[in-house]
Scaffold this motif. Structure first.
Motif, short mmCIF file in Angstrom:
data_model
loop_
_atom_site.label_atom_id
_atom_site.label_comp_id
_atom_site.label_asym_id
_atom_site.label_seq_id
_atom_site.Cartn_x
_atom_site.Cartn_y
_atom_site.Cartn_z
N ASN A 127 32.41 -83.18 -3.36
CA ASN A 127 31.81 -83.75 -4.38
C ASN A 127 31.74 -82.78 -5.40
O ASN A 127 32.27 -81.74 -5.50
CB ASN A 127 30.33 -84.43 -4.05
N THR A 140 29.09 -81.70 -6.91
CA THR A 140 27.84 -80.78 -7.12
C THR A 140 28.43 -79.56 -6.31
O THR A 140 27.95 -78.55 -6.61
CB THR A 140 26.68 -81.57 -6.10
N ILE A 173 30.17 -77.20 -8.62
CA ILE A 173 29.40 -76.34 -9.44
C ILE A 173 28.85 -75.22 -8.39
O ILE A 173 28.85 -74.02 -8.87
CB ILE A 173 28.41 -77.30 -10.02
N THR A 184 20.69 -84.39 -18.25
CA THR A 184 21.98 -84.54 -17.26
C THR A 184 21.48 -84.97 -16.14
O THR A 184 20.39 -84.95 -15.52
CB THR A 184 22.90 -83.25 -17.26
N TRP A 185 22.42 -85.41 -15.32
CA TRP A 185 22.16 -85.65 -13.86
C TRP A 185 21.55 -84.39 -13.10
O TRP A 185 22.10 -83.09 -13.64
CB TRP A 185 23.21 -86.24 -13.08
N ALA A 221 22.19 -82.99 -10.69
CA ALA A 221 23.39 -82.16 -9.83
C ALA A 221 23.87 -81.09 -10.84
O ALA A 221 24.40 -80.21 -10.22
CB ALA A 221 24.74 -83.33 -9.77
N SER A 222 23.69 -81.02 -12.10
CA SER A 222 24.27 -80.25 -13.11
C SER A 222 23.27 -78.79 -12.73
O SER A 222 23.77 -77.72 -12.99
CB SER A 222 24.18 -80.29 -14.54
N VAL A 258 27.35 -80.06 -20.55
CA VAL A 258 27.50 -81.37 -19.99
C VAL A 258 28.09 -82.10 -20.95
O VAL A 258 27.60 -82.35 -21.97
CB VAL A 258 26.45 -81.81 -19.26
N ASP A 296 30.66 -79.22 -17.44
CA ASP A 296 30.39 -79.98 -16.29
C ASP A 296 31.06 -81.51 -16.99
O ASP A 296 30.42 -82.10 -17.77
CB ASP A 296 28.92 -80.22 -16.30
N ALA A 339 32.06 -83.90 -15.24
CA ALA A 339 31.85 -84.83 -14.27
C ALA A 339 31.96 -86.42 -14.80
O ALA A 339 32.73 -87.33 -14.18
CB ALA A 339 30.33 -84.78 -13.52
N GLU A 340 31.42 -86.33 -16.10
CA GLU A 340 31.34 -87.92 -16.50
C GLU A 340 32.57 -88.13 -17.61
O GLU A 340 32.43 -89.17 -18.37
CB GLU A 340 30.11 -88.11 -17.16
N SER A 354 33.48 -85.15 -11.10
CA SER A 354 33.15 -86.01 -9.92
C SER A 354 34.06 -87.34 -9.81
O SER A 354 34.34 -87.98 -10.57
CB SER A 354 31.70 -86.42 -10.40
N HIS A 385 32.62 -89.42 -7.56
CA HIS A 385 31.61 -90.35 -7.01
C HIS A 385 31.95 -92.01 -7.02
O HIS A 385 32.86 -92.28 -8.10
CB HIS A 385 30.31 -90.18 -7.60
N LYS A 408 32.30 -93.48 -10.43
CA LYS A 408 33.15 -92.78 -11.58
C LYS A 408 34.22 -93.38 -12.11
O LYS A 408 34.69 -94.19 -11.45
CB LYS A 408 33.25 -91.21 -11.43
N GLY A 448 33.65 -87.25 -4.07
CA GLY A 448 34.62 -86.04 -4.29
C GLY A 448 34.63 -85.63 -5.80
O GLY A 448 33.83 -85.92 -6.41
C1 LIG Z 1 27.10 -84.73 -15.35
C2 LIG Z 1 27.13 -84.65 -13.61
N1 LIG Z 1 27.30 -83.69 -13.10
C3 LIG Z 1 27.33 -83.60 -11.64
C4 LIG Z 1 27.41 -84.54 -11.14
C5 LIG Z 1 27.72 -84.60 -9.55
O1 LIG Z 1 28.79 -85.30 -8.99
P1 LIG Z 1 28.67 -85.69 -7.46
O2 LIG Z 1 27.89 -86.68 -7.29
O3 LIG Z 1 30.24 -85.78 -7.39
O4 LIG Z 1 28.33 -84.28 -6.70
C6 LIG Z 1 27.24 -85.77 -11.58
C7 LIG Z 1 27.37 -87.18 -11.02
O5 LIG Z 1 26.93 -88.22 -10.98
C8 LIG Z 1 27.04 -86.03 -12.97
O6 LIG Z 1 27.00 -87.06 -13.64
#
Ligand SMILES: Cc1ncc(COP(=O)(O)O)c(C=O)c1O
Length: 380
Positions: free
Chosen positions: A56, A58, A61, A82-83, A85-86, A128, A154, A156-157, A178, A180, A183, A190
């Protein structure tokens, strides 16, 4: 009209057939065949030298921060909104996330807040591309260079977004994506890490597999490395070939996937154009916005919080989600709210008035109509 859902992928026969092929043939000498093809093509598309697929984003990172040597006592800059996960991988490493303010227009890191928060302990900056929006990347890159602090993007989005024709994912020493299930391009779960530096790449590949270099191309491996002979304790963040097969197939359709996201955004925009005092994701001339999700920020004149807006829309059977909360306001990061509310006023303000609209890949025109009619109704 079918019930509207918040998010979901666009899967075709190509994905099904490719996954079937991985199930039938992706073993033995082909155990990582799709992983390797996906990594190579994804890196090339983003004009990066190396790609490392992960379970994934996360974990991607976490790998990169570890490879950069981030440790207890270090500070890493990350935007407030941000989510989580960042920021979570910073905390895994016992380093301290320093939450910085966002810009009122693009909702990504505000460069002046970044500069204010740099200290001798700052060892990385994570920028991000929120919801697909692009930050003031020139300013952020300049700060990273001026202070010699590595920048991580980041993205991811932000699959498909560009900034002055450079693809999101090309900024900083490394970037992450990401896949996910929500996404633009998905493998269910992933992620991908993109890099240009060979040493950093080697380090990440070793960290990904229990301190072993077996997944590196032959010429980069240590010829003296014995089987099952780990040099250090690291993570196990290996990808699965079937997951990569799905990603590889989705990636063959990347243009179509991004176009669908942009179409959804344009349809919202057309219908909401006439509504005063609201903001949607910006798309200035120098940006193409991949718009993973269309977000809407209500102007102050409505005196409407995101919670009330979400409740009102829900009564009309219209799903929506809150704009990401400032991370310093979450119980996960206690004791920061009072100070950060003062230091990062834009993040607290924008987040309180923002919602995310459905970004489902199966969204129909009727459903976009219903969502926009609902928004107009609750604003009356
Ligand atoms: C900005 C951001 N960073 C990191 C992630 C982490 O992604 P994942 O869920 O694949 O670990 C996401 C997922 O939603 C995200 O939106």
């Amino acid at each position: 009209m079918k019930p509207i859902v918040m998010a979901g992928p666009w899967i075709t026969e190509l994905e099904i057939k490719t996954v079937e092929d991985a199930m039938r043939n992706g073993w033995y000498e082909n155990s990582y065949g799709y992983v390797e093809k996906f990594q190579v093509e994804f890196a090339k598309y983003h004009n990066r030298k190396f790609a490392v697929m992960t379970p994934n984003c996360t974990t991607a990172i976490h790998l990169l921060l570890t490879a950069l040597g981030i440790k207890e006592g270090d500070e890493v800059i990350v935007p407030e909104c941000t989510w989580i996960a960042s920021a979570a991988p910073i905390t895994y490493l016992k380093a301290t996330p320093v939450f910085c303010d966002i810009d009122p227009v693009h909702w990504c890191l505000d460069p002046s807040s970044v500069e204010k928060n740099i200290s001798p302990k700052t060892k990385a900056i994570i920028v991000v591309d929120l919801y697909g929006n692009m930050p003031d990347m020139n300013a952020i890159v300049s700060i990273s260079e001026k202070y010699n602090i590595p920048l991580i993007e980041d993205a991811a989005e932000a699959l498909g977004s560009t900034y002055y024709n450079v693809k999101a994912g090309k900024f900083g020493v490394g970037s992450v994506f990401s896949f996910h299930r929500t996404k633009t391009l998905t493998t269910g779960e992933g992620g991908m890490l993109l890099l240009d530096d060979e040493n950093l790449y080697k380090r990440c590949m070793i960290l990904r597999d229990h301190g072993r270099d077996g997944a590196l191309p032959l010429h980069m491996r240590d010829p003296k490395q014995k089987e099952y002979f780990s040099n250090e304790v690291t993570y196990k963040y290996m990808p699965f070939n079937v997951q990569a097969a799905m990603g590889y197939a989705q990636f063959q359709r990347v243009g179509e996937l991004i176009a669908k996201k942009h179409w959804i955004y344009e349809e919202y925009k057309k219908r909401l154009n006439e509504v005063d005092d609201i903001l949607l994701n910006p798309e200035p001339d120098f940006v193409f916005n991949g718009v993973w999700i269309t977000a809407l920020v209500f102007g102050k004149s409505y005196n409407l919080t995101k919670q009330i807006a979400i409740q009102k829309l829900s009564k009309l059977n219209l799903p929506s989600r809150p704009f990401f909360y400032p991370l310093s306001s979450l119980p996960a990061y206690p004791g920061l709210e009072e100070k950060n509310r003062k230091n990062n006023p834009v993040a607290y303000d924008i987040s309180s008035r923002g919602i995310n609209l459905s970004c489902a890949m199966n969204l129909t025109i009727d459903q976009v109509d219903a969502i926009c009619d609902g928004i107009k109704k609750i604003l009356k």
